[in-house]
Design a protein around this motif. Structure first.
Motif, short mmCIF file in Angstrom:
data_model
loop_
_atom_site.label_atom_id
_atom_site.label_comp_id
_atom_site.label_asym_id
_atom_site.label_seq_id
_atom_site.Cartn_x
_atom_site.Cartn_y
_atom_site.Cartn_z
N THR A 1 -4.70 4.23 6.23
CA THR A 1 -4.79 2.93 5.55
C THR A 1 -3.61 2.05 5.93
O THR A 1 -3.77 0.83 6.16
CB THR A 1 -4.82 3.12 4.03
OG1 THR A 1 -5.82 4.08 3.69
CG2 THR A 1 -5.13 1.82 3.32
N LEU B 1 0.82 -1.21 0.00
CA LEU B 1 0.00 0.00 0.00
C LEU B 1 0.86 1.26 0.00
O LEU B 1 0.48 2.28 -0.59
CB LEU B 1 -0.94 -0.02 1.21
CG LEU B 1 -1.96 -1.16 1.23
CD1 LEU B 1 -2.68 -1.22 2.56
CD2 LEU B 1 -2.96 -1.00 0.09
N ASP C 1 -16.32 2.53 3.53
CA ASP C 1 -14.98 3.06 3.24
C ASP C 1 -14.30 2.14 2.23
O ASP C 1 -14.02 0.97 2.52
CB ASP C 1 -14.14 3.12 4.52
CG ASP C 1 -12.90 4.00 4.37
OD1 ASP C 1 -12.32 4.01 3.27
OD2 ASP C 1 -12.53 4.67 5.35
N LEU D 1 -8.89 -2.09 -0.54
CA LEU D 1 -7.48 -1.93 -0.89
C LEU D 1 -6.60 -2.74 0.06
O LEU D 1 -5.64 -3.39 -0.36
CB LEU D 1 -7.09 -0.45 -0.84
CG LEU D 1 -7.79 0.46 -1.85
CD1 LEU D 1 -7.36 1.91 -1.64
CD2 LEU D 1 -7.50 0.02 -3.27
N LEU E 1 -0.52 5.34 -0.45
CA LEU E 1 -1.76 5.54 0.27
C LEU E 1 -1.51 6.26 1.60
O LEU E 1 -0.39 6.31 2.10
CB LEU E 1 -2.47 4.21 0.49
CG LEU E 1 -3.07 3.61 -0.79
CD1 LEU E 1 -3.82 2.34 -0.47
CD2 LEU E 1 -4.00 4.59 -1.49
N ALA F 1 -7.56 3.72 -6.00
CA ALA F 1 -6.45 4.18 -5.16
C ALA F 1 -5.95 5.55 -5.62
O ALA F 1 -5.33 6.28 -4.84
CB ALA F 1 -5.30 3.17 -5.20
N TRP G 1 -6.77 8.71 -3.34
CA TRP G 1 -5.95 9.07 -2.18
C TRP G 1 -4.56 9.54 -2.59
O TRP G 1 -3.96 10.39 -1.93
CB TRP G 1 -5.86 7.88 -1.22
CG TRP G 1 -7.15 7.65 -0.51
CD1 TRP G 1 -7.63 8.30 0.59
CD2 TRP G 1 -8.17 6.72 -0.89
NE1 TRP G 1 -8.87 7.83 0.92
CE2 TRP G 1 -9.24 6.86 0.04
CE3 TRP G 1 -8.29 5.77 -1.91
CZ2 TRP G 1 -10.39 6.10 -0.03
CZ3 TRP G 1 -9.45 5.02 -1.98
CH2 TRP G 1 -10.49 5.19 -1.04
N ARG H 1 -11.34 2.00 1.27
CA ARG H 1 -9.99 1.58 1.60
C ARG H 1 -9.95 0.16 2.18
O ARG H 1 -8.90 -0.49 2.18
CB ARG H 1 -9.35 2.57 2.58
CG ARG H 1 -9.03 3.92 1.94
CD ARG H 1 -8.54 4.93 2.95
NE ARG H 1 -9.59 5.29 3.91
CZ ARG H 1 -9.44 6.19 4.88
NH1 ARG H 1 -8.28 6.81 5.03
NH2 ARG H 1 -10.43 6.46 5.70
#
Length: 725
Positions: free
Chosen positions: A85, A76, A149, A154, A81, A356, A359, A151
């Motif tokens: 996260t 990540l 959310d 992800l 990110l 992604a 962010w 995320r």
């Protein structure tokens, strides 16, 4: 802050492996490139917290468990990110694998991080649940967390990517199960959310784990087919770059060999042999401005001859995940087909990072149109949230799998709005994509101003108008041709609700009949004694009681006895009246079942028995099943046909005769002349060539109609005998 170059991100993610030398220091050095120092410190604090909780735990490979969440955070971090996260990634297994609760994480790190960690955690197993049910419930929990959310997914994708990289230490059966799940669920989700580089690596890793021998042979065959890949790619890159510079366009040209699994999937989908798959090489041209994309297209076509039918403009018509690019296939050196993708740098960033990108741009202090993947992802999740209501977890998972493989078509509403649907979709799918009510009441469709059946496949560019009627309702046969998960879910929900309504009506009739036989007043169904009966059965209201009787889960005579006075109920001495049979009207629908062993029709003497989940199963009185010792005498129910019974009923005939040319056609003609329809024909295996033995399943209105059909068949000269089965 400048955003990282996508090629560098993709390369880092594909080559990064967690080794014993890899730790929090390497991660924080990377984070220092784009995060403030105080946020990097928070990530380090989360690592210390997670390392203490996972102390003593080891992975199957033998390394300390904390290396896994660190690797997830590293993936990540390479995607740039935010620190929230990354902290959630480091802690993503603590609720599942340690004694920490969501409340404790909220106290130490805040509600946002706790929500992310809880969203990634698997569903807690309940007693009696199968592995498939646990997997389905965990997946539903994950998708519902995504609606809060994005995320969450992800983190889950990064978690799955690292697990796939280290899958080799697992036993063969588990490795194959995880690889298959990755190909069926997680790689398609990555594609749906536009995260291209995660999707391709997940696919190739899963392919190698699921079909290891096939992957090795396939890779060798592709290498032999292409030959010197590097020199071919360099030559094409050079020619395209030179042509673009000559026209004053600043562009980056990058060539690559397509990933193994995409080639393998194409071969299976189109039933091709490897030599027939010509576009094994792909080239990407990135430019600064939208205008340059179309200028590049003309230049590419001037250098290499285009294959006209293999062109797609995904800039004007973006894919369902927000992906935009021009795709063209050309004939390259030595007659090889090459695919060229042309896009702006912003489009490329979205194509690689998908949701992604939101962010990444936010951290970079930039605001552009990268919200498109976010908006489309939320639209998709909203549709999933709508269709999951009242659906079992396993059915929900299957619906999502169907929805994850959309080969798209673009159609228009009468007002000119674009609708994206999977290839092969029908007007019913279109109607449900607009609104559930429109789908529930559709009866026909106009496709480009022409009336078409509801099962007609729709094509790109068509305008669809749905014709509705207030009395119309979803039909169970629609499930045979609809393609979208939403349509399938809405139809099933309606049929389930319809079945419940019919069960309530039948259950009420059965209970009232049982109470009349016990000479009990109907008012007792509404007094305090009814509350006691409901409490005894663990039900909420009288309608639940009716439904359970109608579905065969409880017997009406036994339920009725609970409404007797206590003394009478205990002694069993009741003054019952004459038992009047229950009238069958033929409109009871889904909770009335006609036995296939004897196929009763109106006019037959009938009786029924209560079957759990099927309601009342009706048999003819002369059926062998009516003497079945496995069915208790008290489970049989006296039935008669109502005076107003109507509709078509299925009967089966056995026809024996001489095997002559045209016999089957003659019988079919007589059946049609008698206003009956043939549902099925079975030809018995011949003992000799002179005789014929056939069975016909036909529809009739009643016993009289059946007799008329049989008389017409008997009149045929080559028919020796007609009997009802």
């Amino acid at each position: 802050m400048d955003l990282p170059v996508i090629q560098r991100i993709g390369s880092a993610i594909r080559t990064q492996r967690v080794e014993r030398s890899f730790g929090i220091d390497a991660l924080t050095r990377l984070l220092g490139e784009y995060l403030p120092e105080e946020q990097v410190s928070e990530v380090r604090r989360a690592y210390v917290y997670g390392a203490q909780l996972h102390e003593g735990q080891r992975r199957t490979s033998g390394e300390p468990y904390i290396y896994h969440p660190l690797a997830v955070a590293r993936i990540l971090a390479d995607m740039r990110l935010d620190h929230t996260t990354l902290i959630a990634a480091i802690l993503h297994d603590v609720i599942e694998d340690t004694g920490v609760t969501k409340e404790e994480i909220t106290r130490d790190f805040g509600a946002d991080i706790a929500q992310l960690v809880d969203g990634v955690s698997k569903f807690r197993k309940a007693e009696g649940m199968t592995r498939a049910e646990i997997q389905a419930e965990s997946f539903r929990k994950l998708l519902m967390a995504m609606t809060q959310d994005l995320r969450v997914i992800l983190i889950k994708l990064a978690d799955r990517l690292h697990n796939m990289r280290t899958l080799g230490v697992m036993e063969s059966a588990k490795r194959r199960r995880i690889a298959r799940e990755t190909l069926e669920i997680y790689a398609p989700i990555a594609q749906r959310l536009g995260i291209h580089f995660i999707r391709t690596e997940l696919e190739d890793l899963a392919f190698a784990s699921l079909y290891p021998n096939r992957a090795v042979v396939f890779a060798a065959a592709i290498k032999e087919q292409i030959g010197d890949t590097k020199s071919i790619i360099n030559d094409i890159e050079s020619r395209l770059s030179k042509a673009l510079r000559a026209e004053g366009i600043g562009a980056t040209v990058v060539g690559r060999q397509k990933n193994l699994y995409s080639i393998y999937s194409k071969m299976r989908r189109k039933r091709l042999r490897l030599p027939a798959v010509m576009d094994l090489l792909g080239f990407r041209i990135t430019v600064s401005k939208l205008d340059d994309c179309y200028r590049c297209l003309g230049i590419v076509h001037s250098v290499y001859r285009p294959v006209s039918e293999l062109f797609n403009d995904y800039i004007a018509n973006p894919k369902i995940n927000g992906y935009q690019s021009l795709h063209t296939t050309c004939v390259g050196p030595r007659g090889r087909k090459i695919e060229v993708q042309i896009r702006t740098r912003d489009m490329h960033h979205i194509a690689e990072s998908g949701i992604a990108a939101h962010w990444q741009y936010k951290l970079g202090g930039r605001t552009t149109s990268v919200a498109a993947p976010q908006v489309r992802a939320r639209e998709w999740l909203s549709s999933l949230f709508e269709m999951q209501g009242g659906t079992a977890a396993i059915d929900f998972l299957e619906n999502v799998k169907v929805d994850l493989f959309p080969d798209e078509v673009y159609v228009f509403t009468p007002k000119g709005e674009i609708r994206r649907l999977p290839r092969g979709a029908t007007p019913v799918d279109f109607a449900y994509s607009v609104h559930t009510e429109l789908g529930d009441h559709c009866v026909a469709a106009r496709i480009d101003q022409h009336l078409e059946p509801l099962n007609s496949p729709i094509s790109n560019g068509q305008t669809i108008e749905i014709i509705t009627a207030n009395h119309a309702r979803p039909n169970a046969t629609w499930l045979n041709f609809v393609k979208t998960a939403k349509a399938r879910s809405c139809i099933r929900h309606y049929l389930k609700t319809q079945r419940e309504d019919e069960a309530i009506r039948l259950g009420r009739r059965l209970l009232e009949k049982a109470m009349r036989e016990l000479k009990l007043p109907m008012a007792r169904l509404k007094n305090e004694q009814a509350d006691e009966v409901l409490k005894l059965y663990g039900l909420d209201d009288v309608e639940d009681l009716y439904s359970s009787i109608g579905l065969g889960q409880r017997l009406a005579p036994l339920v009725a006895r609970h409404f007797l006075p206590d003394a009478t109920r205990i002694s069993g001495t009741t003054a019952t009246g004459d038992a009047s049979p229950l009238a069958v009207e033929g409109t009871e629908g889904l909770i009335l079942d006609y036995a296939k062993c004897c196929r009763p029709v109106p006019g037959d003497d009938i009786r029924g028995h209560i079957s759990v989940g099927r309601g009342i199963v009706i048999h003819r009185m002369d059926c062998k099943q009516t003497h079945n010792r496995k069915i208790s005498p008290q489970d049989w129910l006296s039935l008669v046909w109502a005076d107003n019974v109507s509709g078509d009923y299925v009967a089966e005939l056995r026809v024996q005769g001489s095997n002559r040319r045209g016999l089957l056609a003659s019988i079919a003609s007589e059946i049609a002349a008698a206003e009956s329809s043939i549902e099925n024909v079975h030809m018995a295996e011949r003992v000799d060539t002179e005789s014929a033995d056939m069975r016909f399943v036909i529809t009739v209105h009643d016993r009289t109609h059946l007799a008329r059909v049989m008389r017409r068949i008997r009149r045929l000269s080559n028919v020796a005998k007609v009997t009802r089965v």
